[in-house]
Design a protein around this motif. Sequence first.
Motif, PDB file in Angstrom:
ATOM      1  N   GLY A  31     -43.389 -99.381  -1.811  1.00  0.00           N
ATOM      2  CA  GLY A  31     -41.970 -99.160  -2.109  1.00  0.00           C
ATOM      3  C   GLY A  31     -41.790 -98.243  -3.291  1.00  0.00           C
ATOM      4  O   GLY A  31     -40.957 -97.319  -3.264  1.00  0.00           O
ATOM      5  N   LEU A  32     -42.600 -98.473  -4.313  1.00  0.00           N
ATOM      6  CA  LEU A  32     -42.518 -97.642  -5.503  1.00  0.00           C
ATOM      7  C   LEU A  32     -42.877 -96.191  -5.154  1.00  0.00           C
ATOM      8  O   LEU A  32     -42.206 -95.252  -5.589  1.00  0.00           O
ATOM      9  CB  LEU A  32     -43.490 -98.178  -6.558  1.00  0.00           C
ATOM     10  N   ALA A  63     -40.034 -94.591  -3.272  1.00  0.00           N
ATOM     11  CA  ALA A  63     -38.927 -94.285  -4.185  1.00  0.00           C
ATOM     12  C   ALA A  63     -39.252 -93.060  -5.023  1.00  0.00           C
ATOM     13  O   ALA A  63     -38.400 -92.182  -5.234  1.00  0.00           O
ATOM     14  CB  ALA A  63     -38.641 -95.476  -5.079  1.00  0.00           C
ATOM     15  N   VAL A  98     -39.000 -89.886  -2.912  1.00  0.00           N
ATOM     16  CA  VAL A  98     -37.589 -89.517  -2.721  1.00  0.00           C
ATOM     17  C   VAL A  98     -37.031 -88.873  -3.983  1.00  0.00           C
ATOM     18  O   VAL A  98     -36.407 -87.807  -3.941  1.00  0.00           O
ATOM     19  CB  VAL A  98     -36.756 -90.760  -2.346  1.00  0.00           C
ATOM     20  N   LEU A  99     -37.309 -89.530  -5.110  1.00  0.00           N
ATOM     21  CA  LEU A  99     -36.737 -89.034  -6.360  1.00  0.00           C
ATOM     22  C   LEU A  99     -37.274 -87.651  -6.698  1.00  0.00           C
ATOM     23  O   LEU A  99     -36.514 -86.760  -7.087  1.00  0.00           O
ATOM     24  CB  LEU A  99     -37.061 -90.030  -7.491  1.00  0.00           C
ATOM     25  N   PHE A 121     -26.596 -91.876   1.436  1.00  0.00           N
ATOM     26  CA  PHE A 121     -27.584 -90.833   1.165  1.00  0.00           C
ATOM     27  C   PHE A 121     -28.898 -91.440   0.687  1.00  0.00           C
ATOM     28  O   PHE A 121     -29.983 -91.143   1.210  1.00  0.00           O
ATOM     29  CB  PHE A 121     -27.010 -89.882   0.117  1.00  0.00           C
ATOM     30  N   THR A 122     -28.785 -92.306  -0.329  1.00  0.00           N
ATOM     31  CA  THR A 122     -29.986 -92.931  -0.870  1.00  0.00           C
ATOM     32  C   THR A 122     -30.675 -93.779   0.185  1.00  0.00           C
ATOM     33  O   THR A 122     -31.895 -93.728   0.352  1.00  0.00           O
ATOM     34  CB  THR A 122     -29.619 -93.804  -2.080  1.00  0.00           C
ATOM     35  N   LEU A 123     -29.871 -94.567   0.907  1.00  0.00           N
ATOM     36  CA  LEU A 123     -30.430 -95.449   1.924  1.00  0.00           C
ATOM     37  C   LEU A 123     -31.177 -94.645   2.982  1.00  0.00           C
ATOM     38  O   LEU A 123     -32.306 -94.970   3.354  1.00  0.00           O
ATOM     39  CB  LEU A 123     -29.289 -96.238   2.582  1.00  0.00           C
ATOM     40  N   LEU A 177     -32.489 -91.585   2.800  1.00  0.00           N
ATOM     41  CA  LEU A 177     -33.714 -90.955   2.308  1.00  0.00           C
ATOM     42  C   LEU A 177     -34.812 -91.974   2.095  1.00  0.00           C
ATOM     43  O   LEU A 177     -35.967 -91.761   2.476  1.00  0.00           O
ATOM     44  CB  LEU A 177     -33.431 -90.212   1.000  1.00  0.00           C
ATOM     45  N   PHE A 178     -34.443 -93.106   1.505  1.00  0.00           N
ATOM     46  CA  PHE A 178     -35.455 -94.109   1.192  1.00  0.00           C
ATOM     47  C   PHE A 178     -36.057 -94.678   2.466  1.00  0.00           C
ATOM     48  O   PHE A 178     -37.281 -94.804   2.593  1.00  0.00           O
ATOM     49  CB  PHE A 178     -34.849 -95.227   0.339  1.00  0.00           C
ATOM     50  N   PRO A 192     -43.379 -99.295   3.781  1.00  0.00           N
ATOM     51  CA  PRO A 192     -42.792-100.555   3.303  1.00  0.00           C
ATOM     52  C   PRO A 192     -41.911-101.194   4.367  1.00  0.00           C
ATOM     53  O   PRO A 192     -41.764-102.414   4.396  1.00  0.00           O
ATOM     54  CB  PRO A 192     -41.946-100.135   2.098  1.00  0.00           C
ATOM     55  N   PHE A 197     -32.972-104.740   2.745  1.00  0.00           N
ATOM     56  CA  PHE A 197     -31.979-103.658   2.883  1.00  0.00           C
ATOM     57  C   PHE A 197     -30.788-104.103   3.705  1.00  0.00           C
ATOM     58  O   PHE A 197     -29.639-103.777   3.404  1.00  0.00           O
ATOM     59  CB  PHE A 197     -32.629-102.421   3.510  1.00  0.00           C
TER      60      PHE A 197
END
Lengths: 239, 174
Positions: free
Chosen positions: A24-25, A28, A31-32, A81-83, A85-86, A110, A120
Amino acid sequence: MSGDSVSTFQFLGLTFNTTNIISGLLAAIIVLVVVFLFSRNLKLKPTGKQNVLEWLIDFTNNIVRGSVTNGDAPDFGLYAFTLFLFIFVSNQLGLFLQIGWNGVTYVRSPTSDPIVTLTFSLITLMLAHFSGVKKLGFKKYFKESYLTPFTFWLPISVFTELIDFLTLGLRIYGVIFSGEMLLKIIGEMAFSGGIGMTIVAIPIAFIWQGFSLFLGSIQAYVFVTLTSVYISQQIQTEE
Amino acid sequence: MLSHLVLGTTNSLYLGDMLFFALVFVLLMWAIKVVAWGPVTKMMKERADRISNDIDSAEKSRQDAEKLAQKREEALKNSHAEASTIVSNAKDNGAKQREQIVASAQQEAQSLKQNAQKDIEQERKDALKGAQNDVASLSIEIASKIIQKELNAQDQKQLIDSYIEGLGKQNESR
């Protein structure tokens, strides 16, 4: 996966799954980093990577606008958007990168763990219900969500919410998990029967990876679409 | 074998994972908002505003240009009309002036003629008068010459005597 042992650790009295934390990390961070790199040097006249980012933003915004009426849509753009991409990155992560050590897989998608997808799903439904209460007020929200069309609809409505929660999370889990499992089986097959099996397995693995890539993208899209549908169900009154 | 299909594989549910993912997600959302979402959406909005402004201003300038062209055309038409009126005015003026000049010239000629006639008449009258006077004085002269010839010294003496006598009488009576 099957037969693998699971690495867990305890922290503050809570149980953590090491694989999920690392994956998960990683997702993230990917994505970032991508978003960070793509959003450098913003110009009024977009070029190259800025176009990609703007296209993505438009894409998720359009998903939200598809179900949430215009007035409220901008509030959920960032979330969608975040959802997207993640989940997208999470879905694809296991297709390219699976790191195992001592029989424990430390990096995989993940989203191939139901606890993650259900998290989620829970976040989405909480956001939807919270927005409903915020928009309509608790009384009206309760009436719209649980007591329509009849008062004794209440148990069915509660059950529906539970079903929504489970299906939203388990759908994506099923697809991603099965995809990874099949990939693993193909991989095992490649190393089981000598050079002939390897040659046969490579194109199959390729095809399945491509298909999983497609499925992962579709699932990310479906997840965001359903998210906006659930949100719109909660914040809009039925006339 | 299927242990991973059960949510709680170990003794407890992976509550930590749930919290972790919720936290990671919220943090990611915040970071994306700060890093990309804010600036990009701001830029997109700016662009949208700019485009709509440009469209508006283009429409406005198009209308302005149309109006200007119309004005020009009107002005051109007006100037044609104006030019023709100027020309016709000038023609009228010219004709009028010509008539005036001719009329005044005629008048002048008339008055000059009249004056000349008057002068001639006057001169003729003067000449006639002068002639009359000359004739009169000539005739008087001729007459006096004739009369002088008939007078003689005797007569003159007689006349003088009678005058002197007249003077002496006057003195005696005094």
